[in-house]
Scaffold this active site. Sequence first.
Site, PDB file in Angstrom:
ATOM      1  N   HIS A 137       0.879  -1.257  -0.022  1.00  0.00           N
ATOM      2  CA  HIS A 137       0.004  -0.009  -0.175  1.00  0.00           C
ATOM      3  C   HIS A 137       0.903   1.129  -0.129  1.00  0.00           C
ATOM      4  O   HIS A 137       2.035   1.015   0.432  1.00  0.00           O
ATOM      5  CB  HIS A 137      -0.900  -0.157   1.456  1.00  0.00           C
ATOM      6  CG  HIS A 137      -1.817   0.982   1.672  1.00  0.00           C
ATOM      7  ND1 HIS A 137      -1.519   2.239   1.784  1.00  0.00           N
ATOM      8  CD2 HIS A 137      -3.133   0.929   1.193  1.00  0.00           C
ATOM      9  CE1 HIS A 137      -2.648   3.034   1.855  1.00  0.00           C
ATOM     10  NE2 HIS A 137      -3.722   2.300   1.422  1.00  0.00           N
ATOM     11  N   ASP A 214       2.824  -4.766   8.049  1.00  0.00           N
ATOM     12  CA  ASP A 214       1.720  -3.848   8.103  1.00  0.00           C
ATOM     13  C   ASP A 214       0.389  -4.687   8.075  1.00  0.00           C
ATOM     14  O   ASP A 214       0.133  -5.390   6.924  1.00  0.00           O
ATOM     15  CB  ASP A 214       1.757  -3.121   6.648  1.00  0.00           C
ATOM     16  CG  ASP A 214       0.516  -2.393   6.262  1.00  0.00           C
ATOM     17  OD1 ASP A 214      -0.346  -2.464   7.241  1.00  0.00           O
ATOM     18  OD2 ASP A 214       0.555  -1.689   5.314  1.00  0.00           O
ATOM     19  N   GLN A 217      -4.485  -5.085   7.053  1.00  0.00           N
ATOM     20  CA  GLN A 217      -5.617  -5.864   6.541  1.00  0.00           C
ATOM     21  C   GLN A 217      -5.485  -7.422   6.819  1.00  0.00           C
ATOM     22  O   GLN A 217      -6.298  -8.230   6.527  1.00  0.00           O
ATOM     23  CB  GLN A 217      -5.383  -6.115   5.050  1.00  0.00           C
ATOM     24  CG  GLN A 217      -5.628  -4.695   4.114  1.00  0.00           C
ATOM     25  CD  GLN A 217      -7.002  -4.109   4.193  1.00  0.00           C
ATOM     26  OE1 GLN A 217      -8.035  -4.870   4.610  1.00  0.00           O
ATOM     27  NE2 GLN A 217      -7.195  -3.005   3.885  1.00  0.00           N
ATOM     28  N   LYS A 240     -10.564  -0.493  10.660  1.00  0.00           N
ATOM     29  CA  LYS A 240     -10.957  -1.841   9.636  1.00  0.00           C
ATOM     30  C   LYS A 240     -11.122  -3.006  10.738  1.00  0.00           C
ATOM     31  O   LYS A 240     -11.475  -4.142  10.363  1.00  0.00           O
ATOM     32  CB  LYS A 240      -9.542  -2.086   8.977  1.00  0.00           C
ATOM     33  CG  LYS A 240      -9.236  -0.999   7.958  1.00  0.00           C
ATOM     34  CD  LYS A 240      -8.209  -1.587   7.228  1.00  0.00           C
ATOM     35  CE  LYS A 240      -7.309  -0.481   6.701  1.00  0.00           C
ATOM     36  NZ  LYS A 240      -8.010   0.271   5.369  1.00  0.00           N
ATOM     37  N   CYS A 378      -4.930   2.607  -3.400  1.00  0.00           N
ATOM     38  CA  CYS A 378      -3.601   3.189  -2.966  1.00  0.00           C
ATOM     39  C   CYS A 378      -2.374   2.237  -3.105  1.00  0.00           C
ATOM     40  O   CYS A 378      -1.762   2.014  -2.185  1.00  0.00           O
ATOM     41  CB  CYS A 378      -3.835   3.593  -1.455  1.00  0.00           C
ATOM     42  SG  CYS A 378      -5.290   4.712  -1.256  1.00  0.00           S
TER      43      CYS A 378
END
Length: 420
Positions: A137, A214, A217, A240, A378
């Site tokens: 991302h 990261d 997600q 999220k 993104c």
Amino acid sequence: MKALHDIKPAAANAPPLDVERIRRDFPILRQRVHGKPLVYLDNAATAQKPQAVIDAIQRYYSKENSNIHRGVHTLSEKATEAYEGARVKVKEFLGASSTRETVFVRGSTEGINLVAQSYGRAFLKEGDEIVISAMEHHSNIVPWQMLCGQVGARLRVVPINHDGEMLIDEYARLLGPRTRFVSVAHVSNALGTVNPVKQIVEMAHAHKAPVLVDGAQAAPHVKVDVQELGCDFYVFSGHKLYGPTGIGVLYGRERLLEAMPPYQGGGDMISLVTFEKTHYNNLPYKFEAGTPHIAGGIGLGAAIDYINGVGIDSVAAHEQELLAYATRSLSAIDRLRIIGTAREKASVLSFVLDGVHAHDIGTILDREGVAIRAGHHCAMPVMQRFGVPATARASFACYNNREEVDTLARAIGKVSEVFK
Ligand code: C6P
């Protein structure tokens, strides 16, 4: 070298979800859009909030609102207790060894920027290399490019194959004596790929390079245990994970956080200030300058309670099943191509329809009540890798069901009709 996947599909014995009961916890799902029942499949952008989270925020503002760590009065004590209580929940959710390792930030983006600017500027220098993957991302690309510009380091990018999997042999080749940092997504937002994070970390550590994962997600979809993964930093965003916007978490290994300079200066991050010298506060407060997003932290704590109550393994199993069902169903649609066909995926289904722009797909689906995301997500380098300007992306959460996937497939059928 084969990718070794540490995150298996959730435990086979995880109890099944009662999705209809779960849906009742999310008031927003009861509405209609353009006269059709809302089918919300844009969970990778942000997830909806259960009533328990909405109530926790409302309770804070109507009964406890006060600044934290400062007041001696009752409200301030209550607010501090609720906010610090949320930090304990975060620590347990991530498997961190102490709350000193859990820094509240605005979200994944801020967490990565914090590490790039604090760790990166202190410990990287000209000629050093930072390794990322081709599926990142923008928030896991741009902060490292900025750092490279500041200290003269170089960004190296691990390529991905046509299924959207990181090429582990290429990664091994890129690692070397100049590698000073590795930063990779746990799960790709544009492709759904689950990366073999434990293996990535072990390989980086063999070269003494710390690793940031990261988890934007991943945290809502798979069990995360930072000690098991062995990573040095892990970031995720509350919104999220069924929590509020504007709050997220940076996990950092205590030894590294201790060695890092503060990211911002101000109130709460100090223990003593004179005009000559300032002594910084203990972890994690050294990295939390200014009045934080108190309601956000409390709301995130309630979201973690909610997901623990539902059971992350059950959520993962349900979403795996739904993703497989949706993949079968959409694969049968003429002219539709799925972008991202990795063996290990979580919760994201990106696709293109020959001759139709993704924005047109998104607009027509919206008229059918179906919310998806259309665009580059993104992750422009991913679009460039697959030679498409944009994709349409459906992404799943614990409250989605098979009927909604059927509605999605029918709505895509309508798109095909319009663009025959
Ligand atoms: N991806 C999406 O629709 P923030 O904005 O800080 O909460 O999260 C940034 C971020 C970082 N890493 C990954 C893998 C992400 O997916 C995101 C956010 C959203 O895909 C909004 S662009």
